[in-house]
Design an enzyme around this catalytic site. Sequence first.
Site, PDB file in Angstrom:
ATOM      1  N   ASP A 107       0.837  -1.197   0.000  1.00 32.57           N
ATOM      2  CA  ASP A 107       0.000   0.000   0.000  1.00 32.57           C
ATOM      3  C   ASP A 107       0.871   1.245   0.000  1.00 32.57           C
ATOM      4  O   ASP A 107       1.839   1.346   0.767  1.00 32.57           O
ATOM      5  CB  ASP A 107      -0.912   0.023   1.227  1.00 32.57           C
ATOM      6  CG  ASP A 107      -1.692   1.318   1.319  1.00 32.57           C
ATOM      7  OD1 ASP A 107      -2.628   1.510   0.519  1.00 32.57           O
ATOM      8  OD2 ASP A 107      -1.332   2.168   2.168  1.00 32.57           O
ATOM      9  N   TYR A 164       2.751  10.239   0.450  1.00 34.66           N
ATOM     10  CA  TYR A 164       3.936   9.744   1.138  1.00 34.66           C
ATOM     11  C   TYR A 164       5.204  10.214   0.415  1.00 34.66           C
ATOM     12  O   TYR A 164       5.595   9.667  -0.615  1.00 34.66           O
ATOM     13  CB  TYR A 164       3.922   8.220   1.219  1.00 34.66           C
ATOM     14  CG  TYR A 164       2.705   7.637   1.899  1.00 34.66           C
ATOM     15  CD1 TYR A 164       1.952   8.374   2.812  1.00 34.66           C
ATOM     16  CD2 TYR A 164       2.291   6.336   1.630  1.00 34.66           C
ATOM     17  CE1 TYR A 164       0.834   7.841   3.430  1.00 34.66           C
ATOM     18  CE2 TYR A 164       1.179   5.786   2.250  1.00 34.66           C
ATOM     19  CZ  TYR A 164       0.450   6.550   3.144  1.00 34.66           C
ATOM     20  OH  TYR A 164      -0.654   6.018   3.753  1.00 34.66           O
ATOM     21  N   LYS A 201      -3.805   5.742  -3.305  1.00 33.66           N
ATOM     22  CA  LYS A 201      -4.886   6.559  -2.764  1.00 33.66           C
ATOM     23  C   LYS A 201      -5.171   7.762  -3.645  1.00 33.66           C
ATOM     24  O   LYS A 201      -4.340   8.178  -4.448  1.00 33.66           O
ATOM     25  CB  LYS A 201      -4.520   6.996  -1.335  1.00 33.66           C
ATOM     26  CG  LYS A 201      -4.246   5.789  -0.424  1.00 33.66           C
ATOM     27  CD  LYS A 201      -3.940   6.200   0.997  1.00 33.66           C
ATOM     28  CE  LYS A 201      -3.663   4.975   1.851  1.00 33.66           C
ATOM     29  NZ  LYS A 201      -2.321   4.426   1.602  1.00 33.66           N
ATOM     30  N   VAL A 227      -1.365  -0.543  13.870  1.00 33.91           N
ATOM     31  CA  VAL A 227      -1.656  -1.480  14.951  1.00 33.91           C
ATOM     32  C   VAL A 227      -0.841  -1.201  16.207  1.00 33.91           C
ATOM     33  O   VAL A 227      -1.189  -1.669  17.297  1.00 33.91           O
ATOM     34  CB  VAL A 227      -1.436  -2.947  14.516  1.00 33.91           C
ATOM     35  CG1 VAL A 227      -2.495  -3.375  13.533  1.00 33.91           C
ATOM     36  CG2 VAL A 227      -0.036  -3.158  13.966  1.00 33.91           C
ATOM     37  N   PHE A 228       0.237  -0.431  16.064  1.00 37.94           N
ATOM     38  CA  PHE A 228       1.031  -0.068  17.239  1.00 37.94           C
ATOM     39  C   PHE A 228       0.609   1.276  17.830  1.00 37.94           C
ATOM     40  O   PHE A 228       1.233   1.771  18.762  1.00 37.94           O
ATOM     41  CB  PHE A 228       2.514  -0.034  16.891  1.00 37.94           C
ATOM     42  CG  PHE A 228       3.075  -1.355  16.442  1.00 37.94           C
ATOM     43  CD1 PHE A 228       2.700  -2.544  17.056  1.00 37.94           C
ATOM     44  CD2 PHE A 228       3.975  -1.416  15.385  1.00 37.94           C
ATOM     45  CE1 PHE A 228       3.215  -3.772  16.636  1.00 37.94           C
ATOM     46  CE2 PHE A 228       4.502  -2.630  14.968  1.00 37.94           C
ATOM     47  CZ  PHE A 228       4.118  -3.811  15.588  1.00 37.94           C
ATOM     48  N   ASN A 229      -0.455   1.885  17.271  1.00 39.22           N
ATOM     49  CA  ASN A 229      -0.955   3.172  17.768  1.00 39.22           C
ATOM     50  C   ASN A 229       0.160   4.196  17.934  1.00 39.22           C
ATOM     51  O   ASN A 229       0.440   4.687  19.034  1.00 39.22           O
ATOM     52  CB  ASN A 229      -1.727   3.001  19.075  1.00 39.22           C
ATOM     53  CG  ASN A 229      -3.128   2.450  18.862  1.00 39.22           C
ATOM     54  OD1 ASN A 229      -3.502   1.430  19.452  1.00 39.22           O
ATOM     55  ND2 ASN A 229      -3.918   3.091  18.018  1.00 39.22           N
ATOM     56  N   SER A 230       0.831   4.476  16.809  1.00 40.27           N
ATOM     57  CA  SER A 230       1.943   5.444  16.755  1.00 40.27           C
ATOM     58  C   SER A 230       3.175   4.975  17.525  1.00 40.27           C
ATOM     59  O   SER A 230       4.020   5.777  17.895  1.00 40.27           O
ATOM     60  CB  SER A 230       1.514   6.827  17.243  1.00 40.27           C
ATOM     61  OG  SER A 230       0.489   7.359  16.442  1.00 40.27           O
ATOM     62  N   ILE A 239       3.465   3.037  20.529  1.00 43.78           N
ATOM     63  CA  ILE A 239       3.480   2.690  21.945  1.00 43.78           C
ATOM     64  C   ILE A 239       3.245   1.200  22.199  1.00 43.78           C
ATOM     65  O   ILE A 239       3.754   0.644  23.177  1.00 43.78           O
ATOM     66  CB  ILE A 239       2.464   3.551  22.732  1.00 43.78           C
ATOM     67  CG1 ILE A 239       2.745   3.434  24.240  1.00 43.78           C
ATOM     68  CG2 ILE A 239       1.021   3.186  22.381  1.00 43.78           C
ATOM     69  CD1 ILE A 239       2.018   4.466  25.072  1.00 43.78           C
ATOM     70  N   LEU A 240       2.512   0.528  21.303  1.00 45.31           N
ATOM     71  CA  LEU A 240       2.302  -0.908  21.491  1.00 45.31           C
ATOM     72  C   LEU A 240       3.496  -1.735  21.012  1.00 45.31           C
ATOM     73  O   LEU A 240       3.534  -2.951  21.232  1.00 45.31           O
ATOM     74  CB  LEU A 240       1.032  -1.367  20.782  1.00 45.31           C
ATOM     75  CG  LEU A 240      -0.282  -0.889  21.409  1.00 45.31           C
ATOM     76  CD1 LEU A 240      -1.471  -1.395  20.606  1.00 45.31           C
ATOM     77  CD2 LEU A 240      -0.408  -1.334  22.861  1.00 45.31           C
ATOM     78  N   ALA A 241       4.458  -1.073  20.384  1.00 47.70           N
ATOM     79  CA  ALA A 241       5.707  -1.756  20.024  1.00 47.70           C
ATOM     80  C   ALA A 241       6.786  -1.509  21.064  1.00 47.70           C
ATOM     81  O   ALA A 241       7.518  -2.415  21.446  1.00 47.70           O
ATOM     82  CB  ALA A 241       6.178  -1.291  18.651  1.00 47.70           C
TER      83      ALA A 241
END
Length: 339
Positions: free
Chosen positions: A51, A56, A82, A233-236, A238-240
């Site tokens: 994608d 970008y 897009k 999926v890491f919400n910018s 923080i989940l990584a």
Amino acid sequence: MKTRRIGKTKLEVTEFSFGAAALGGLYRACPREQAMETLQAAWDSGIRYFDVAPWYGLGLAERRVGDFLRDQPDASFVLSTKVGRLLRPVPTGTVPDYSYVDPLSFDADYDYSYDGIMRSVEFSYARLGLNRIDILYVHDIGGYTHGAAKNAVYQKQLLDSGVKALEELKSSGAISAFGLGVNEVPVCLDVMRHADLDCILLAGRYTLLDRSAVAELLPLCRQKGTSLVVGGVFNSGILATGPVPGSHFDYMPATEEVLAKVGAMEAIAKRHGVPLAAAAMQFPLRDPIVASVLIGTAKASSLTRNMEIVAPQLPDSIYGEFEPYTLVAPPLGAEAVRV
């Protein structure tokens, strides 16, 4: 890698996909050789859905993705880009700061109309150097990006004529599917009341932490047969990274509340002996309405590491433990959230 179908179409995409924003120099420079190495790492991991977007790197990422895919067998990959922004050339050194480092010398104008979408597709063909685009997403429509007043104008453009362009492109066989590429739920609900979408690329709103899509959007997608491609999926991040100093959520420094929630999630993951990032990447695919999880990076090593940690399938029982620490994004106000 396993594949899943996009909506009611015949198009199949790999369960994990590659998002190319970072290849356009998002936040930090990405030399061409590094971009090609990252794309090769994605390919070697089994990813066959890529994608990208004109936005970008202001055309840079499309050029790089096209250069890479041009050397692959024609029917071996799925490509999405897009529409919604048209690029126009500007003098060297005068590109506004959109958080892209070393972008091409263009600026972007929003245009969600029939003519704007058709022009955008033609420009993307030229930048990609490819004769096929499989999926088109309407990029960043909604109050999250534009605020309520401006979005009323842009959404009218889309519904009055832009959707017609997308339908014509699909019926002619130029594309196989179309939908929205957004960071919010409300605009998805609005547009789905007026148009049949094959898919929605939704960033950050159906994650291990942020469940904003659960109450209304997921049921509507099931009802209409619209697939989700889940990004962010890491919400910018923080989940990584976990709740480390300087961690971000939703493009902003994480609040104490978010830090506490992620800290609790990290403790659960550690108790089970798994990385929090693995749970974050695998969570969306538990719902069959999700066709793919989009992973974005500009480093081959990061891509390889992420794909290695999702190889062991986590037990379903772990996810119930995360539920008390989830959140829902607050309602959008009249002003743009991401400026």
